[in-house]
Write a protein that holds these residues in place. Sequence first.
Motif, short mmCIF file in Angstrom:
data_model
loop_
_atom_site.label_atom_id
_atom_site.label_comp_id
_atom_site.label_asym_id
_atom_site.label_seq_id
_atom_site.Cartn_x
_atom_site.Cartn_y
_atom_site.Cartn_z
N SER A 14 0.81 -1.22 0.00
CA SER A 14 0.00 0.00 0.00
C SER A 14 0.84 1.27 0.00
O SER A 14 0.31 2.36 -0.20
CB SER A 14 -0.94 0.00 1.21
OG SER A 14 -0.20 -0.01 2.42
N PHE A 15 2.15 1.13 0.22
CA PHE A 15 3.04 2.30 0.17
C PHE A 15 3.93 2.29 -1.07
O PHE A 15 4.74 3.20 -1.24
CB PHE A 15 3.90 2.36 1.43
CG PHE A 15 3.11 2.55 2.69
CD1 PHE A 15 2.47 3.75 2.96
CD2 PHE A 15 2.98 1.52 3.60
CE1 PHE A 15 1.73 3.93 4.11
CE2 PHE A 15 2.24 1.68 4.76
CZ PHE A 15 1.61 2.88 5.02
N SER B 119 -0.10 0.64 -4.84
CA SER B 119 -0.99 1.30 -3.87
C SER B 119 -2.37 1.63 -4.42
O SER B 119 -3.34 1.64 -3.65
CB SER B 119 -0.32 2.56 -3.33
OG SER B 119 -0.05 3.49 -4.36
N MET C 212 -4.24 -0.17 -1.39
CA MET C 212 -4.71 0.80 -0.40
C MET C 212 -6.23 0.87 -0.35
O MET C 212 -6.82 1.02 0.72
CB MET C 212 -4.12 2.18 -0.71
CG MET C 212 -4.49 3.26 0.30
SD MET C 212 -4.05 2.85 2.02
CE MET C 212 -2.28 3.14 1.99
N GLU D 197 -1.59 6.79 7.35
CA GLU D 197 -1.14 5.83 6.34
C GLU D 197 -1.69 6.18 4.96
O GLU D 197 -0.99 6.07 3.96
CB GLU D 197 -1.57 4.42 6.76
CG GLU D 197 -0.91 3.90 8.02
CD GLU D 197 -1.35 2.49 8.36
OE1 GLU D 197 -0.71 1.54 7.87
OE2 GLU D 197 -2.35 2.35 9.10
N SER E 133 0.64 7.33 1.78
CA SER E 133 0.56 6.64 0.50
C SER E 133 0.25 7.62 -0.63
O SER E 133 0.83 7.52 -1.72
CB SER E 133 -0.53 5.56 0.56
OG SER E 133 -0.64 4.87 -0.66
#
Length: 431
Positions: A360-361, A366, A370, A383, A387
Amino acid sequence: MNRLGTVIGFTFKNKVRTKSFVITTLLLALLMTIGIHVPFFIQLFTGGDDAAGNKIGIADGGQTEITQQIEEYVSALPDNEIEFVALQGADTAALNAEAKEQELKGYLTIAPSEGGAFPAVEFVSESGSVPADVQAVLQPALESAKTRFITAGALSDDQIAQLTTPVRLGATSYDQSAGTETPPTDGPESDKFNPMNFITVYVLMTLFFFSAMLTGNMIASEVTSEKSSRVMEILITSVSPLTQMFGKVIGVFLVGLLQIGVFGVTIAINLMLPHNRNVLAGFDLDFSQMPLDVLGYGLIFYILGYFLYALLYAAVGSIVSRTEDLGQAVTPLTMLSLAAFYIGIFSLNSTNSLLMKISSFVPFTSPTTMIARIGLGEIAFWEILLSLVLLIASIFFFGWLSAKIYRTGVLMYGKRPSMKELRKAMKAYKI
């Protein structure tokens, strides 16, 4: 700015008017229409249960008490739509004729058994099967009646209700069970695993994957075809390569939005048809509970992810001189989009895993992972923000790099240049 708008408008009109775009859009819309109507077709060809309404007959064979218990249990259920009708036929032929005459969905026969056992119950219908919605209602009703029959007054109504209520197994982590973890308060809600969240996440992930594949290849093929036909040499005399690249990317993006709009309208119209609404009601889907936060974040990540991949596809298309070599050149980008899609899809049931957290990063993954974490997992707002920052920073970096490659690549012909040859050309052109 005027030239950028001209390139955007030219790209948009040129793509929308092509036969391939029109045929592909209409074909996909037709397939969506057929897919939405599949449950209705199945119901139509399996005996016309929909025409029978929600009336179910009961031939109790003298078991009045059991019949009364079943009716009381079903009538107490929330949102119950089943109506019971007593049948008086003396034999099977008479019962069948009576059920058809009253257009019943089917009827129950309760035949007394010997030895004090619970009577045998059978559902008779034209299709010879029990519809899923009827099965979900009658099964617990029969279990409750059987419990009352066996206990014969030994248990109270509350005890029988507790006995027949299914046990629900919850889940929590070690930290939560010990009370040492504080759930995030700034981010999305943690308990989000419901049908509408799942459908929204799945649709957004699939939408991003196909958009990255289709529109990305569309951009790369257009650049390559212009270069191979020597049209590029004429275009760069009036419009700078940088304006061309961003104009094509934005123009194709608008084409993709138009296509998505057509699909959205097609789905909405089909879902609003009366027969489809009745069929979909059985799936217990409430579109008023659409998670707007997940949808909003999904659109943001979709747009940013699109531009990240689109810029790279434009850069790759600029260094290919023949359309025959384009498939091999875009393979790395295709693998990246496949990885983003499969990591998200196969981790929908484990959104808090280490793989999902790391992915997700990563800017290339992502846009899908994400969204899965936001819609189906537990995530803090910081978070999501981190991202987004990494994704935007990657767009600026790869946009700058793609612009340099594009300005050099459109002037290079012959075999596909290596990275070393590209660096030399950039230095020679002082780019």
